[in-house]
Structures are given as C-alpha cells and as structure tokens.
Design an enzyme around this catalytic site. Structure first.
Site, mmCIF file in Angstrom:
data_model
loop_
_atom_site.group_PDB
_atom_site.id
_atom_site.type_symbol
_atom_site.label_atom_id
_atom_site.label_comp_id
_atom_site.label_asym_id
_atom_site.label_seq_id
_atom_site.Cartn_x
_atom_site.Cartn_y
_atom_site.Cartn_z
ATOM 1 N N ASP A 104 -1.644 12.644 -0.424
ATOM 2 C CA ASP A 104 -2.640 11.623 -1.358
ATOM 3 C C ASP A 104 -2.782 12.424 -2.956
ATOM 4 O OD1 ASP A 104 -2.543 9.353 0.328
ATOM 5 O OD2 ASP A 104 -4.366 10.192 1.156
ATOM 6 N N ARG A 115 0.988 -1.294 -0.111
ATOM 7 C CA ARG A 115 -0.039 0.328 -0.022
ATOM 8 C C ARG A 115 0.899 1.137 0.069
ATOM 9 N NH1 ARG A 115 2.409 2.288 3.688
ATOM 10 N NH2 ARG A 115 0.832 3.669 3.876
ATOM 11 N N GLY A 116 0.372 2.421 -0.104
ATOM 12 C CA GLY A 116 1.151 3.741 -0.207
ATOM 13 C C GLY A 116 1.007 4.097 -1.780
ATOM 14 N N ALA A 117 0.582 5.191 -2.337
ATOM 15 C CA ALA A 117 0.470 5.402 -3.641
ATOM 16 C C ALA A 117 1.938 5.210 -4.433
ATOM 17 C CB ALA A 117 0.170 6.795 -3.825
ATOM 18 N N ASN A 131 -4.882 14.678 2.057
ATOM 19 C CA ASN A 131 -4.307 13.538 2.638
ATOM 20 C C ASN A 131 -5.252 12.747 3.454
ATOM 21 O OD1 ASN A 131 -1.678 12.324 2.809
ATOM 22 N ND2 ASN A 131 -1.462 13.074 4.919
ATOM 23 N N GLN A 160 -2.114 2.903 10.321
ATOM 24 C CA GLN A 160 -0.714 2.673 9.405
ATOM 25 C C GLN A 160 0.302 3.467 10.280
ATOM 26 O OE1 GLN A 160 -3.783 3.811 8.334
ATOM 27 N NE2 GLN A 160 -3.814 3.582 6.171
#
Length: 265
Positions: A234, A52-54, A244, A193
């Site tokens: 984000d 995960r994480g862009a 975000n 997270q």
C-alpha cells in the site's frame, strides 16, 4: 485476465468518455459491469469500492477527471466547475496516493490541451499501469524459479490494477508459461478480499489455489508447505520500508522464522 474465457480489464473508458468497471462488490457471487457516464457516478464507484486497489483506483480517478473535461466541453460550463470537480474526485478515497497522482496528471493535461489532452493522458496512465504490472510479473518470475507453492495476502491481483496485478503478476505469467503452481490464499479480514476476489480471479484463470484462514499461514510454513511469500504494497518508502494490508507483518515474521523468501512486489 480472463473471466469465463473472455479477456477483461478491471476498468476501461470508451471514446465517448463512458467508464466501465468490474463491479467488485458483487464478486464472487455475481459478475457484472458497472457503467458510468459522468464524473460524479465514477467518483461514487470509487468511494463505494465498486472499484478498489490502488492501481485501479488511480486509473479510474484519471478517467473521472477526463469526464470532467468532457462535461465541461459538452455543456459549456465555467472554469469553477473543473476546480470543484477535481476536489470532489480527490475526496473519494484519500488513502490512495495513485488517485491524487492520476487526477493531477489528467488535470494538468486538460488545462494545457483541453478535452483531448485530458483523455489522452488518462489513456496513457492506463497503458503505463498495464506495462508496469507486466514488468513486475516478468521480474517476479525470476524470483519464483522452482518455488511453486506461493502464499499471498489480501488482493494484489489484476482486480487491484488494470491487468496482471502486482503480487500475482508473476503467478499469471508463470502459469501462461505452463509452470505448475499452487497458491495459498488468505481470506483477508475484514473485507475478505482474498476469499472474495483473489480466489475468484485465480479460479477464473485456471490456477490451482486453496483458500485458508488468515492464521493458517504460519502453520503451513512450519510444515514446509510454502516455498515463497509474495504480497503487494500500500505504501513503500524511499528507504524500502513497506506498509500493506493488516496481517502482512505476521506473514513476514513467520517467513523469516522458517527461512522462507518473502517478497513485496
């Protein structure tokens, strides 16, 4: 970054188009590597937040697209396979713009240059992400200065990218230079997270940190226990507006009220 003293990227691909990623759903209780030999398994890993994480999602999606061309070449499949697989990957995490960018880039390279073109472009994107995050860290170091007490929100760390992270990149580079730091880490609702990932990765790399509840940040700022707030993004618009993780807005308001620098990296 390091885990148990050994350097790891968040996700990587070998010469046989096998994709490996740190299994983030199992952190911080267990460290393991998830392995995928085909695009459907890699797509599943994106959808189920194994990765995960862009930034990391984008690179993983690019690798998945490279796997499509590998499967196409190996099994002599028809052209419909490539188009259908591309749509399948795109549907895994539609909120991550990085995913669509990487898929389109690798797809175009594969159409032009076949399997080799797709793999080369996927690896180029991997390297680009690495270099961009390091550049963010180097620029961010100039913003830190003597501000050694940093508050961050969610996980914009190296687990969200290939290495270094975005909001944490200056932290890691400053730590490598021997600058004493302390990071306030929000737990981050609802998936934690911050507590599960950010605190874990900072600890693995020997950086002093404290885990706090999401509502504690304003109090710490009021008590002059925070020098600077650094968060990720984000979405960033062309006018500089930022979206975000939920809760970031409250940190921005508290920082503004207490004359504390607030940076989005």
């Amino acid at each position: 970054m390091k885990i148990n003293g050994k350097h790891y990227y968040t996700v990587w691909m070998d010469k046989e188009c096998r994709v490996y990623m740190i299994h983030q759903n199992e952190l911080p209780f267990r460290f393991s590597i998830f392995e995928s030999s085909n695009y459907k398994t890699t797509s599943w890993a994106i959808k189920e937040m194994v990765v995960r994480g862009a930034g990391a999602i984008g690179i993983t999606a690019g690798f998945a697209m490279a796997q499509v061309f590998h499967e196409y070449k190996t099994n002599n499949l028809n052209n419909n396979f490539i188009e259908e697989a591309k749509m399948h990957i795109a549907q895994t995490r539609p909120t991550a713009r990085n995913l669509f960018y990487a898929v389109d880039e690798v797809y175009s390279a594969g159409i032009e240059g076949g399997y080799t073109g797709a793999v080369n472009r996927a690896q180029e994107l991997f390297q680009e992400d690495l270099e961009m995050c390091k550049a963010i860290g180097e620029y961010g170091n100039s913003l830190i200065g003597s501000k050694s007490r940093i508050l961050t929100h969610c996980n914009a760390g190296w687990l969200a990218t290939i290495d270094y992270g975005t909001a944490t990149a200056p932290v890691y580079l400053a730590h490598d230079k021997g600058i004493p730091l302390h990071v306030w880490v929000d737990e981050t609702r609802p998936r934690n997270q911050g507590s599960r990932l950010t605190a874990w990765e900072l600890g693995q790399n020997g950086i002093r940190h404290s885990l706090i509840t999401d509502n504690t940040g304003g109090y710490l700022m009021q008590k002059k226990m925070v020098d600077v707030v650094m968060v990720g993004s984000d979405r960033t618009t062309s006018t500089g507006d930022v979206a975000n993780k939920i809760g970031t807005y409250l940190k921005a308001l508290a920082a503004h009220d207490n004359n504390i620098p607030f940076y989005v990296l």
